[in-house]
Design an enzyme around this catalytic site. Structure first.
Site, PDB file in Angstrom:
ATOM      1  N   CYS A   1      33.573  92.753 100.028  1.00  0.00           N
ATOM      2  CA  CYS A   1      32.415  92.521 100.911  1.00  0.00           C
ATOM      3  C   CYS A   1      32.732  91.456 101.959  1.00  0.00           C
ATOM      4  CB  CYS A   1      31.207  92.058 100.092  1.00  0.00           C
ATOM      5  SG  CYS A   1      30.562  93.334  99.013  1.00  0.00           S
TER       6      CYS A   1
ATOM      7  N   ASP B   1      39.534  81.346 101.644  1.00  0.00           N
ATOM      8  CA  ASP B   1      39.830  82.204 100.494  1.00  0.00           C
ATOM      9  C   ASP B   1      41.043  81.652  99.757  1.00  0.00           C
ATOM     10  OD1 ASP B   1      40.441  84.560  98.808  1.00  0.00           O
ATOM     11  OD2 ASP B   1      38.996  85.577 100.100  1.00  0.00           O
TER      12      ASP B   1
ATOM     13  N   ARG C   1      41.822  86.924  94.253  1.00  0.00           N
ATOM     14  CA  ARG C   1      41.466  88.311  93.949  1.00  0.00           C
ATOM     15  C   ARG C   1      42.712  89.196  93.945  1.00  0.00           C
ATOM     16  NH1 ARG C   1      41.146  92.353  92.378  1.00  0.00           N
ATOM     17  NH2 ARG C   1      39.711  94.087  92.687  1.00  0.00           N
TER      18      ARG C   1
ATOM     19  N   ASN D   1      34.829  78.698  87.903  1.00  0.00           N
ATOM     20  CA  ASN D   1      35.106  79.029  89.302  1.00  0.00           C
ATOM     21  C   ASN D   1      33.808  79.225  90.078  1.00  0.00           C
ATOM     22  OD1 ASN D   1      37.101  80.082  91.398  1.00  0.00           O
ATOM     23  ND2 ASN D   1      35.651  81.787  91.238  1.00  0.00           N
TER      24      ASN D   1
ATOM     25  N   THR E   1      23.193  88.481  92.583  1.00  0.00           N
ATOM     26  CA  THR E   1      23.268  89.869  92.117  1.00  0.00           C
ATOM     27  C   THR E   1      21.931  90.301  91.521  1.00  0.00           C
ATOM     28  OG1 THR E   1      24.228  91.335  90.442  1.00  0.00           O
ATOM     29  CG2 THR E   1      24.348  88.994  89.985  1.00  0.00           C
TER      30      THR E   1
ATOM     31  N   SER F   1      26.149  89.473  81.179  1.00  0.00           N
ATOM     32  CA  SER F   1      27.588  89.220  81.026  1.00  0.00           C
ATOM     33  C   SER F   1      27.812  87.769  81.440  1.00  0.00           C
ATOM     34  CB  SER F   1      28.426  90.139  81.923  1.00  0.00           C
ATOM     35  OG  SER F   1      28.311  89.737  83.282  1.00  0.00           O
TER      36      SER F   1
ATOM     37  N   TYR G   1      29.708  86.847  83.694  1.00  0.00           N
ATOM     38  CA  TYR G   1      29.685  86.851  85.160  1.00  0.00           C
ATOM     39  C   TYR G   1      28.241  86.751  85.670  1.00  0.00           C
ATOM     40  CZ  TYR G   1      28.738  89.171  89.540  1.00  0.00           C
ATOM     41  OH  TYR G   1      28.190  89.480  90.751  1.00  0.00           O
ATOM     42  N   HIS G   2      27.362  87.641  85.167  1.00  0.00           N
ATOM     43  CA  HIS G   2      25.979  87.618  85.654  1.00  0.00           C
ATOM     44  C   HIS G   2      25.323  86.266  85.359  1.00  0.00           C
ATOM     45  CE1 HIS G   2      26.556  92.103  85.487  1.00  0.00           C
ATOM     46  NE2 HIS G   2      25.955  91.981  86.654  1.00  0.00           N
TER      47      HIS G   2
ATOM     48  N   LYS H   1      25.962  83.677  87.944  1.00  0.00           N
ATOM     49  CA  LYS H   1      25.120  83.794  89.142  1.00  0.00           C
ATOM     50  C   LYS H   1      23.739  83.191  88.893  1.00  0.00           C
ATOM     51  CE  LYS H   1      27.714  86.527  91.893  1.00  0.00           C
ATOM     52  NZ  LYS H   1      28.082  86.300  93.287  1.00  0.00           N
TER      53      LYS H   1
ATOM     54  N   GLN I   1      22.319  91.032  95.423  1.00  0.00           N
ATOM     55  CA  GLN I   1      22.863  92.305  95.902  1.00  0.00           C
ATOM     56  C   GLN I   1      22.952  93.334  94.781  1.00  0.00           C
ATOM     57  OE1 GLN I   1      25.940  93.133  99.254  1.00  0.00           O
ATOM     58  NE2 GLN I   1      27.129  92.551  97.474  1.00  0.00           N
TER      59      GLN I   1
ATOM     60  N   THR J   1      33.265 109.365  84.463  1.00  0.00           N
ATOM     61  CA  THR J   1      33.068 108.633  83.208  1.00  0.00           C
ATOM     62  C   THR J   1      31.687 107.973  83.184  1.00  0.00           C
ATOM     63  OG1 THR J   1      34.168 106.751  84.243  1.00  0.00           O
ATOM     64  CG2 THR J   1      35.529 108.158  82.840  1.00  0.00           C
ATOM     65  N   VAL J   2      30.752 108.661  82.573  1.00  0.00           N
ATOM     66  CA  VAL J   2      29.408 108.100  82.403  1.00  0.00           C
ATOM     67  C   VAL J   2      29.408 107.285  81.115  1.00  0.00           C
ATOM     68  CG1 VAL J   2      27.013 108.717  81.854  1.00  0.00           C
ATOM     69  CG2 VAL J   2      28.235 109.911  83.694  1.00  0.00           C
TER      70      VAL J   2
ATOM     71  N   VAL K   1      26.997  96.000  76.603  1.00  0.00           N
ATOM     72  CA  VAL K   1      25.761  95.930  75.824  1.00  0.00           C
ATOM     73  C   VAL K   1      24.628  95.957  76.843  1.00  0.00           C
ATOM     74  CG1 VAL K   1      24.371  94.530  74.255  1.00  0.00           C
ATOM     75  CG2 VAL K   1      26.865  94.629  73.977  1.00  0.00           C
TER      76      VAL K   1
HETATM   77  O1  LIG Z   1      35.244  91.736  95.745  1.00  0.00           O
HETATM   78  S1  LIG Z   1      36.598  92.016  95.590  1.00  0.00           S
HETATM   79  O2  LIG Z   1      37.018  92.693  94.483  1.00  0.00           O
HETATM   80  O3  LIG Z   1      37.454  91.882  96.689  1.00  0.00           O
END
Ligand SMILES: O=S([O-])[O-]
Length: 483
Positions: free
Chosen positions: A101, A120, A124, A207, A233, A268, A270-271, A274, A297, A342-343, A416
């Site tokens: 993004c 940056d 990544r 991070n 998110t 998660s 990650y979530h 945020k 987002q 892959t559902v 989960v």
């Molecule tokens: O958001 S990333 O994977 O470049």
């Protein structure tokens, strides 16, 4: 383009720019394979002269000398005639501007006449090396991307390579670039990545949370008028059995009424990072008067924007693997190579989705209409809701038209999460600001599928199946995906 690629580059690598405790020499080795690095401790001499502005001299220099002369001639020019209001931010720092993004956004803003700097750490790209993953599309180094952009449009995007968790680096970057707005995409953004093992969970939260805290402190310390546009998110809300509002909900409880932050139910590490970010931002808006917009987002799909389509060296990344690939993008690549879609589980998981062309539009709208000092705005940034089964059906139909035999399989859900649930999320604030959505159409699906077909020889089918289980996370460092 070859003549553009020969300039030697100097880059400062911050010593903390290392995921999961990777030794610095490994980072150097990885990066050194693609371009020349000077790692001397002495202050780096800027190749970009800053004209009448005095700036500290030890940040990055990834811009080539001929480019810099033109930069210094007009350091604050915003060339977009349509943007006449001088109170609007002109200088935008895009943190994470080399990512999916971030790259599309940096180019879009530059094209619209904003002065843009990308910040940056390039971590990544390192994740891909570490996990054995790769973008469907070949992507150029950030340096070649920026040289190409300059060659095509005449516009310069400054580049600062380093880790925003290193406050010294971030301070130098802020004082050097003097942003009016910061767009913060610079976070580890994969839920599966954060659920691989303890060290990735820790890396994600350190991070993301510390990086954002540093940005908040940098704004307070050096640029208090600067508007923070932060990528959050929709996953912060989870899947409650009531409508999801945009950031806040008015509740009457025991006869008293208040408007409160909407409840968060992240699913998660990650979530959760945020959610922690949102709380820290909300607090600093109140305490210090920071102006901020949290863009919650949805799931982004697509690859082309007006700008990234201008040249193959500007091409964006497209992830289709089980760690970084997003639902619709993954399905299109799976269909292109004849792999069943892959559902996960029952496939009733419903989320908000948006085209990457709308991501860049939304960020621009947020910047052009900044939050007020002390305001913590929350926008739900998506344009349509789909369940995973609905997406699979759409890709199957579009694939058929192209002569593809698309099958779907249900694979055990590695996450989960509720597989059948109510979902109705508001998303009106960006529309009110002028967002013109690119809704998912047959023609977009056609073009995404054709794109996937064009690059299908690059697909490594071993990357397709999910390889990270929410339940199996443990302390032992995992090497994934090793299917
Ligand atoms: O958001 S990333 O994977 O470049």
């Amino acid at each position: 383009m070859a003549h553009l690629l020969s300039t030697s580059l100097s880059v400062k690598i911050s010593s903390s720019n290392r995921p999961c405790g990777q030794p610095l020499n490994q980072v150097r080795t990885t990066l050194a394979s693609s371009f020349t690095i000077k790692t001397s401790k002495s202050p780096f001499k800027r190749l970009v002269s800053k004209g009448d502005r005095t700036r500290k001299s030890c940040v990055v220099l990834a811009t080539a000398a001929p480019v810099s002369k033109e930069v210094s001639a007009n350091p604050r020019s915003g060339s977009d005639e349509s943007r006449s209001d001088s109170s609007k931010p002109q200088r935008v720092m895009v943190i994470g501007g080399d990512g999916y993004c971030g790259w599309a956004t940096a180019l879009h803003l530059s094209n619209k006449g904003y002065e843009v700097a990308i910040v940056d750490s390039l971590v990544r790209r390192l994740f891909d090396h570490q996990l054995g993953l790769d973008s469907l599309t070949p992507i150029s180094s950030i340096h070649n991307r920026l040289r190409c952009w300059k060659a095509i449009t005449g516009k310069t995007i400054e580049l600062y390579i380093g880790d925003i968790c290193d406050f010294e680096f971030l301070s130098e970057t802020f004082n050097s670039f003097e942003p009016d707005a910061v767009v913060h995409f610079g976070e580890q953004r994969s839920a599966p990545y954060s659920m691989i093992d303890r060290s990735r969970a820790l890396f994600t939260q350190k991070n993301n949370v510390i990086g954002t805290l540093n940005v908040l402190f940098a704004i307070k310390e050096f640029r208090e008028e600067c508007h923070l546009v932060k990528l959050g998110t929709m996953g912060e809300y989870g899947t409650p059995n009531i409508d999801i509002e945009e950031g806040y909900i008015t509740i009457t409880h025991n006869g008293r009424t208040d408007t409160l932050p909407y409840p968060k139910q992240a699913s998660s590490f990650y979530h959760l990072s945020k959610v922690h970010d949102s709380n820290n931002i909300a607090f600093t808006c109140k305490a210090w008067g920071i102006r901020a917009t949290d863009l919650n987002q949805g799931v982004v799909y697509g690859v082309k924007t007006d700008e990234t389509s201008m040249h193959e060296q500007l091409c964006n990344r497209l992830d289709y693997d089980g760690v970084f690939g997003t639902a619709l993008n993954r399905f299109c690549v799976q269909a292109a190579v004849g792999h069943p879609l892959t559902v996960y589980g029952k496939g009733g998981q419903t989320r908000g989705y948006l085209d990457i062309r709308d991501t860049v539009q939304c960020v621009e709208l947020a910047i052009a209409n900044p939050a007020k000092p002390g305001e913590f705005r929350v926008f739900n940034q998506f344009t349509e809701q789909f369940s995973v089964n609905e997406l699979a059906a759409l890709v199957t139909k579009a694939g058929k038209k192209l002569g593809l035999d698309v099958q779907t399989i249900s694979v055990p859900n590695p996450r989960v999460e509720a597989e059948e649930h109510y979902y109705n999320a508001k998303h009106t604030k960006l529309i009110e600001l002028g967002l013109k959505p690119h809704l998912l159409s047959d023609s977009l699906l056609d073009s995404l599928l054709n794109f996937a077909i064009e690059f299908k020889d690059r697909v490594d089918t071993k990357q397709i199946m999910p390889s990270v289980s929410w339940k199996k996370i443990g302390v032992k460092p995992q090497t994934v995906p090793a299917n």
